[in-house]
Design an enzyme around this catalytic site. Structure first.
Site, PDB file in Angstrom:
ATOM      1  N   PRO A   1      -5.422  -6.283   5.032  1.00  0.00           N
ATOM      2  CA  PRO A   1      -5.976  -7.032   3.897  1.00  0.00           C
ATOM      3  C   PRO A   1      -5.164  -8.300   3.632  1.00  0.00           C
ATOM      4  O   PRO A   1      -3.936  -8.309   3.783  1.00  0.00           O
ATOM      5  CB  PRO A   1      -5.846  -6.060   2.721  1.00  0.00           C
ATOM      6  CG  PRO A   1      -5.600  -4.722   3.337  1.00  0.00           C
ATOM      7  CD  PRO A   1      -4.919  -4.966   4.637  1.00  0.00           C
TER       8      PRO A   1
ATOM      9  N   HIS B   1     -10.642   5.053   8.907  1.00  0.00           N
ATOM     10  CA  HIS B   1      -9.456   4.988   8.046  1.00  0.00           C
ATOM     11  C   HIS B   1      -9.599   5.942   6.856  1.00  0.00           C
ATOM     12  O   HIS B   1      -8.630   6.591   6.457  1.00  0.00           O
ATOM     13  CB  HIS B   1      -9.237   3.557   7.545  1.00  0.00           C
ATOM     14  CG  HIS B   1      -8.495   2.683   8.499  1.00  0.00           C
ATOM     15  ND1 HIS B   1      -9.117   1.897   9.432  1.00  0.00           N
ATOM     16  CD2 HIS B   1      -7.166   2.483   8.671  1.00  0.00           C
ATOM     17  CE1 HIS B   1      -8.212   1.240  10.131  1.00  0.00           C
ATOM     18  NE2 HIS B   1      -7.018   1.582   9.694  1.00  0.00           N
TER      19      HIS B   1
ATOM     20  N   GLN C   1       0.827  -1.215   0.000  1.00  0.00           N
ATOM     21  CA  GLN C   1       0.000   0.000   0.000  1.00  0.00           C
ATOM     22  C   GLN C   1       0.857   1.259   0.000  1.00  0.00           C
ATOM     23  O   GLN C   1       0.557   2.231  -0.683  1.00  0.00           O
ATOM     24  CB  GLN C   1      -0.875   0.025   1.261  1.00  0.00           C
ATOM     25  CG  GLN C   1      -2.297  -0.411   1.056  1.00  0.00           C
ATOM     26  CD  GLN C   1      -3.095  -0.254   2.353  1.00  0.00           C
ATOM     27  OE1 GLN C   1      -2.952   0.712   3.088  1.00  0.00           O
ATOM     28  NE2 GLN C   1      -3.935  -1.224   2.637  1.00  0.00           N
TER      29      GLN C   1
ATOM     30  N   ASP D   1     -10.636   3.604   1.801  1.00  0.00           N
ATOM     31  CA  ASP D   1      -9.479   4.411   2.208  1.00  0.00           C
ATOM     32  C   ASP D   1      -8.273   4.179   1.315  1.00  0.00           C
ATOM     33  O   ASP D   1      -7.439   5.061   1.137  1.00  0.00           O
ATOM     34  CB  ASP D   1      -9.113   4.141   3.674  1.00  0.00           C
ATOM     35  CG  ASP D   1      -8.585   2.746   3.914  1.00  0.00           C
ATOM     36  OD1 ASP D   1      -7.363   2.590   4.076  1.00  0.00           O
ATOM     37  OD2 ASP D   1      -9.387   1.797   3.950  1.00  0.00           O
ATOM     38  N   GLN D   2      -8.175   2.974   0.710  1.00  0.00           N
ATOM     39  CA  GLN D   2      -7.027   2.677  -0.149  1.00  0.00           C
ATOM     40  C   GLN D   2      -7.075   3.462  -1.459  1.00  0.00           C
ATOM     41  O   GLN D   2      -6.049   3.635  -2.118  1.00  0.00           O
ATOM     42  CB  GLN D   2      -6.969   1.175  -0.446  1.00  0.00           C
ATOM     43  CG  GLN D   2      -6.708   0.324   0.790  1.00  0.00           C
ATOM     44  CD  GLN D   2      -6.583  -1.150   0.451  1.00  0.00           C
ATOM     45  OE1 GLN D   2      -5.728  -1.560  -0.329  1.00  0.00           O
ATOM     46  NE2 GLN D   2      -7.450  -1.965   1.035  1.00  0.00           N
TER      47      GLN D   2
END
Length: 365
Positions: A132, A321, A105, A298-299
């Site tokens: 994840p 997040h 990430q 959020d990613q």
């Protein structure tokens, strides 16, 4: 080294964990702006940097030739001065079961703006709690990130579980000139449900089948007419370190959305219960009618912030997040975010991105 004014960041705000470090360090690298983060994980039972957080900061430093001060386990303050992003080969090892996906990430946005393809070898946990699973990265994040123009390949060489870790993943990231904004507001209809139920180490394959059955029993109450194919896998001994078990289930829709539910096995929890937990998580993510699940929102924030144009993504309730990711993105960039409430449990995240250009990439080369 960058000569910009140092951006001061309170590491205890909002979610107050490793995500602040990852997002701030990624944007620092991308924008070539130094950061100082204090009160790192101040509200946690073990404040300060843990090995996986330090590994992530060191990896970003390696990617851009940055200088990290305060880079040690338990440190509550770091200063990071980035330099130019350089394509190449990079290795990061948490030396624990720390999440490989969280390392990815942090590194992925940076390597998209290198001067050529880059190889990452990441070592640690592939299927870890509080992060994840590697299968989420390949089956959910990857196809959605591709809508922005992101391209990467992921080779899972070896899986690693808590507490030993020992997993290894090779990721090849391809550079972009710029990322494109996305429009993900139409959910469409569910076309199929797929999944992966696995066991590793000494555990028998029947546990994987029981988890799959537990998940299907939950889903068929609501989606009995949707094709559901959950693969049951016994990981080969040479491709897994330690003993582990878990499941991930993914819904695909007619408009290209992917939403997931997952769970990992643990002592005292029946295999049927683990599968049922994954099914319930997926149902919860489907209940709000959004295009992304609670773990993807959020990613996508960094990608939305640096993309060219206005992105709109529908989702369920805004997670802490996501609030944290937006706070860091707005503090460090000129990106403007807006949350539009559509229904009680459905929102649209809107962002006018900064249109970051890859000045390192020789487009004629």
């Amino acid at each position: 080294m960058a000569t910009s004014k140092i951006v001061q960041i309170d590491g205890s705000l909002l979610e107050g964990g490793g995500q602040i470090l990852r997002n701030a360090a990624s944007l620092s690298c991308l924008l070539c702006e130094p950061i100082a983060v204090d009160r790192i994980r101040a509200g946690r039972s073990k404040p300060g940097l843990r090995p996986q957080h330090l590994s992530g900061l060191q990896l970003i430093g390696d990617i851009c030739g940055g200088e990290l001060k305060g880079g040690r386990v338990e440190s509550t303050e770091v200063i990071f001065h980035p330099s130019r992003i350089q394509a190449g080969s990079h290795v990061a090892d948490t030396k624990t079961a720390g999440s490989i996906c969280l390392l990815m990430q942090a590194a992925l946005p940076c390597l998209l703006f290198g001067n050529g393809p880059s190889d990452l070898v990441l070592k640690g946990g592939t299927n870890a709690e509080m992060a994840p699973q590697i299968d989420y990265l390949t089956l959910v994040l990857k196809p959605i990130a591709e809508k922005f123009g992101v391209r990467f390949d992921c080779d899972i060489r070896r899986r690693g579980y808590y507490p030993k870790g020992g997993g290894e993943v090779k990721v090849t990231v391809y550079p972009v000139e710029a990322l494109s904004a996305v429009q993900m507001t139409e959910y469409g209809s569910i076309t199929r449900i797929t999944g992966r139920s696995f066991v590793a180490g000494v555990l028998p394959i029947k546990i994987a089948h029981t988890m799959a059955r537990g998940a299907k029993d939950v889903l068929q109450k609501y989606y009995s007419k949707v094709p559901c194919d959950i693969e049951c896998v016994q990981e080969p001994q040479h491709m897994a370190v330690g003993t582990g078990t878990g499941i991930i289930i993914i819904v695909e829709t007619s408009t290209g959305c992917r939403l997931a539910g997952s769970a990992l096995g643990k002592k005292g929890l029946s295999a049927e219960k683990v599968g049922g937990m994954a099914g319930e998580m997926l149902l919860n993510n489907l209940s709000h009618g959004g295009c992304v699940d609670e773990f993807l929102q959020d990613q996508l924030v960094i990608l939305m912030a640096i993309a060219k144009g206005k992105s709109r993504v529908s989702c369920g309730p805004i997670t802490l997040h996501t609030q944290t990711a937006i706070h860091i993105a707005e503090k460090m960039t000129e990106a403007k975010f807006n949350i539009e409430q559509v229904e009680e449990d459905q929102n649209i995240i809107e962002c006018e991105g900064i249109g970051l250009k890859n000045l390192e990439l020789n487009v004629n080369g």
